[in-house]
Write a protein that holds these residues in place. Structure first.
Motif, PDB file in Angstrom:
ATOM      1  N   ASP A 197       0.095  -8.411  10.246  1.00 34.89           N
ATOM      2  CA  ASP A 197      -0.746  -9.532   9.834  1.00 34.89           C
ATOM      3  C   ASP A 197      -1.658  -9.206   8.664  1.00 34.89           C
ATOM      4  O   ASP A 197      -2.354 -10.075   8.157  1.00 34.89           O
ATOM      5  N   GLN A 198      -1.639  -7.932   8.253  1.00 37.57           N
ATOM      6  CA  GLN A 198      -2.424  -7.592   7.059  1.00 37.57           C
ATOM      7  C   GLN A 198      -1.531  -7.256   5.881  1.00 37.57           C
ATOM      8  O   GLN A 198      -1.969  -6.627   4.920  1.00 37.57           O
ATOM      9  N   ASP A 199      -0.273  -7.641   5.975  1.00 40.63           N
ATOM     10  CA  ASP A 199       0.654  -7.236   4.917  1.00 40.63           C
ATOM     11  C   ASP A 199       1.199  -8.432   4.149  1.00 40.63           C
ATOM     12  O   ASP A 199       1.624  -9.426   4.732  1.00 40.63           O
ATOM     13  N   ASN A 200       1.204  -8.301   2.822  1.00 39.98           N
ATOM     14  CA  ASN A 200       1.684  -9.380   1.942  1.00 39.98           C
ATOM     15  C   ASN A 200       3.124  -9.762   2.212  1.00 39.98           C
ATOM     16  O   ASN A 200       3.463 -10.944   2.203  1.00 39.98           O
ATOM     17  N   TYR A 208       8.823  -0.136   2.725  1.00 39.43           N
ATOM     18  CA  TYR A 208       8.593  -1.492   2.216  1.00 39.43           C
ATOM     19  C   TYR A 208       9.803  -2.011   1.440  1.00 39.43           C
ATOM     20  O   TYR A 208      10.024  -3.206   1.364  1.00 39.43           O
ATOM     21  N   GLY A 209      10.581  -1.093   0.875  1.00 40.53           N
ATOM     22  CA  GLY A 209      11.772  -1.512   0.132  1.00 40.53           C
ATOM     23  C   GLY A 209      12.717  -2.303   1.020  1.00 40.53           C
ATOM     24  O   GLY A 209      13.303  -3.312   0.603  1.00 40.53           O
ATOM     25  N   GLU A 210      12.799  -1.850   2.246  1.00 39.30           N
ATOM     26  CA  GLU A 210      13.672  -2.511   3.218  1.00 39.30           C
ATOM     27  C   GLU A 210      13.164  -3.932   3.520  1.00 39.30           C
ATOM     28  O   GLU A 210      13.935  -4.882   3.623  1.00 39.30           O
ATOM     29  N   VAL A 211      11.838  -4.061   3.657  1.00 35.45           N
ATOM     30  CA  VAL A 211      11.266  -5.385   3.936  1.00 35.45           C
ATOM     31  C   VAL A 211      11.471  -6.305   2.733  1.00 35.45           C
ATOM     32  O   VAL A 211      11.762  -7.493   2.875  1.00 35.45           O
ATOM     33  N   LYS A 212      11.320  -5.732   1.543  1.00 41.32           N
ATOM     34  CA  LYS A 212      11.515  -6.542   0.338  1.00 41.32           C
ATOM     35  C   LYS A 212      12.935  -7.092   0.271  1.00 41.32           C
ATOM     36  O   LYS A 212      13.142  -8.256  -0.071  1.00 41.32           O
ATOM     37  N   GLN A 213      13.872  -6.257   0.610  1.00 43.52           N
ATOM     38  CA  GLN A 213      15.262  -6.706   0.610  1.00 43.52           C
ATOM     39  C   GLN A 213      15.453  -7.840   1.630  1.00 43.52           C
ATOM     40  O   GLN A 213      16.087  -8.859   1.337  1.00 43.52           O
ATOM     41  N   ALA A 214      14.854  -7.666   2.807  1.00 42.98           N
ATOM     42  CA  ALA A 214      14.979  -8.697   3.854  1.00 42.98           C
ATOM     43  C   ALA A 214      14.321  -9.998   3.393  1.00 42.98           C
ATOM     44  O   ALA A 214      14.849 -11.100   3.608  1.00 42.98           O
ATOM     45  N   LEU A 215      13.193  -9.873   2.708  1.00 48.25           N
ATOM     46  CA  LEU A 215      12.505 -11.052   2.188  1.00 48.25           C
ATOM     47  C   LEU A 215      13.377 -11.767   1.159  1.00 48.25           C
ATOM     48  O   LEU A 215      13.521 -12.998   1.176  1.00 48.25           O
ATOM     49  N   TYR A 216      13.970 -10.974   0.280  1.00 47.54           N
ATOM     50  CA  TYR A 216      14.869 -11.545  -0.723  1.00 47.54           C
ATOM     51  C   TYR A 216      15.985 -12.335  -0.038  1.00 47.54           C
ATOM     52  O   TYR A 216      16.305 -13.461  -0.426  1.00 47.54           O
ATOM     53  N   ASP A 275       0.850  -1.193   0.000  1.00 49.34           N
ATOM     54  CA  ASP A 275       0.000   0.000   0.000  1.00 49.34           C
ATOM     55  C   ASP A 275       0.886   1.243   0.000  1.00 49.34           C
ATOM     56  O   ASP A 275       2.103   1.160   0.070  1.00 49.34           O
ATOM     57  N   SER A 276       0.244   2.399  -0.056  1.00 46.41           N
ATOM     58  CA  SER A 276       1.032   3.620  -0.237  1.00 46.41           C
ATOM     59  C   SER A 276       1.087   4.467   1.033  1.00 46.41           C
ATOM     60  O   SER A 276       1.298   5.661   0.970  1.00 46.41           O
ATOM     61  N   ARG A 277       0.877   3.791   2.182  1.00 43.72           N
ATOM     62  CA  ARG A 277       0.971   4.564   3.414  1.00 43.72           C
ATOM     63  C   ARG A 277       2.417   5.000   3.630  1.00 43.72           C
ATOM     64  O   ARG A 277       3.336   4.265   3.266  1.00 43.72           O
ATOM     65  N   PRO A 278       2.612   6.143   4.232  1.00 46.85           N
ATOM     66  CA  PRO A 278       3.962   6.646   4.405  1.00 46.85           C
ATOM     67  C   PRO A 278       4.747   5.777   5.388  1.00 46.85           C
ATOM     68  O   PRO A 278       4.153   5.155   6.269  1.00 46.85           O
ATOM     69  N   PRO A 279       6.074   5.737   5.228  1.00 49.01           N
ATOM     70  CA  PRO A 279       6.925   4.891   6.070  1.00 49.01           C
ATOM     71  C   PRO A 279       6.718   5.121   7.567  1.00 49.01           C
ATOM     72  O   PRO A 279       6.751   4.150   8.336  1.00 49.01           O
ATOM     73  N   GLU A 280       6.475   6.358   7.980  1.00 49.52           N
ATOM     74  CA  GLU A 280       6.397   6.641   9.426  1.00 49.52           C
ATOM     75  C   GLU A 280       5.259   5.878  10.100  1.00 49.52           C
ATOM     76  O   GLU A 280       5.338   5.525  11.273  1.00 49.52           O
TER      77      GLU A 280
END
Ligand code: TRP
Length: 342
Positions: free
Chosen positions: A238-241, A269-277, A227-232
């Protein structure tokens, strides 16, 4: 005597994380406590594929995937369905007494009919008998080996229930010959999200393959919808892909740390994506190397599958003889049958 666990995987489509969590991993785990049978359901793919070279390629790909992920053919009876003629024999026997109405209600067939009706076509347009009788062939797979449990994804629950119905009907007619199986479904992984946030499924085109090369895996993950909520802003993990995938591959500590990060907010989210990778690479990089090695050695895969088929045929022989005898076919061992030439 250990109880019997059996599962099959259809060799269509590249195996993805949803397949891994929903059925490959649970089946490999059950192999510790059960006598395990695991096979490549190539005959189940016939109604869809229609190209011999392509089916064979996908069968090898699936065999390579399972071996690379740790299936040990010394522990698990691992085979290719089409190497077991008894499966087809049993399927014909079971079809004879299976109510057509039972198959009319099977989800895949019903969905095809409903789609036809909605668009004003003949209800059975495009439906072949492979699709219609799919549950009978699957019942034969399951019942032939006396399976007690069948680890599958939620989408296969009905098929196992149909197999149980078929077994009960057979036993009512002929005596207690077949074991009535039960599906084992991991609720917690029933809906791992795909890249678009819907359940990961080949039919949605939102899958993450288990063995993508690193650059493709990275690109897939970067493409996951957020989603496009701001990082802060604090967020509910539990609601996040991303979290919904991450938690299955991270350690408990990593998952808790990530959960706190979501609840606190102040991350992108970029940070989470990297961690997921990174957790996915950690989970699958070594297996991917093994996978690529297996793919280059079809003779080895064939040897493994043939050895498994021999074991499988020896295991099912006594039950198959009981079935033949119960329905009135030949009695006992087939020593007097001509052996096939060649
Ligand atoms: N129908 C299963 C699927 O699509 C594959 C399958 C075939 C299977 N025969 C089976 C699974 C027997 C469990 C047991 O995934």
């Amino acid at each position: 005597m250990k109880k019997i666990s059996l599962s099959g995987i259809k060799p269509t489509g590249t195996p993805h994380l949803g397949n891994y969590l929903g059925m490959i991993r649970p089946a490999l785990e059950l192999a510790k406590d059960y006598q395990a049978f695991y096979f490549i359901a190539d005959a189940h793919a016939l109604n869809q594929v229609g190209d011999g070279g392509e089916l064979r390629r996908m069968t090898f790909e699936t065999a390579a995937t399972l071996l690379a992920l740790g299936l040990n053919p010394e522990e698990v009876t691992f085979f290719r369905q089409s190497d077991i003629p008894e499966v087809f024999e049993l399927a014909v026997i079971l079809a004879a007494s299976t109510a057509k109405g039972l198959l009319n209600r099977a989800h895949a067939y019903k969905a095809a009919v409903d789609a036809n009706l909605t668009s004003g076509r003949d209800p059975d347009a495009g439906v072949n008998m492979g699709l219609f009788t799919y549950p009978v062939l699957m019942a034969a797979d399951i019942l032939l080996f006396g399976s007690h449990v069948v680890p599958v994804g939620e989408d296969q629950r009905q098929h196992v229930e149909i197999a149980a119905d078929i077994a009960q009907a057979f036993n009512r007619a002929y005596g207690e010959v077949l074991v009535v199986p039960e599906a084992v479904i991991r609720e917690e992984v029933a809906g791992i999200p795909g890249t678009d946030g819907r359940k990961m499924s080949k039919s949605y085109g939102n899958v993450i393959p288990i063995f993508s090369p690193p650059d493709q895996l990275h690109a897939r993950i970067m493409g996951i919808v957020t989603d496009s909520r701001p990082p802060e802003e604090p967020k509910n993990p539990d609601q996040d892909n991303l979290f919904g995938i991450y938690k299955h591959f991270a350690t408990r500590e990593e998952t808790e740390a990530m959960r706190r990060k979501y609840l606190r907010g102040g991350f992108g989210y970029g940070e989470v994506k990297q961690a997921l990778y990174e957790v996915l690479e950690r989970a699958f990089a070594a297996a991917r190397t093994r996978y690529e090695g297996y793919l280059l050695d079809r003779p080895l895969l064939d040897r493994v599958l043939f050895a498994g088929a021999e074991k499988a045929r020896a295991s099912c022989a006594p039950l198959m003889n009981k079935v033949r005898e119960a329905v009135g076919f030949r009695h006992g061992e087939a020593t007097h049958l001509p052996s096939p030439a060649g």
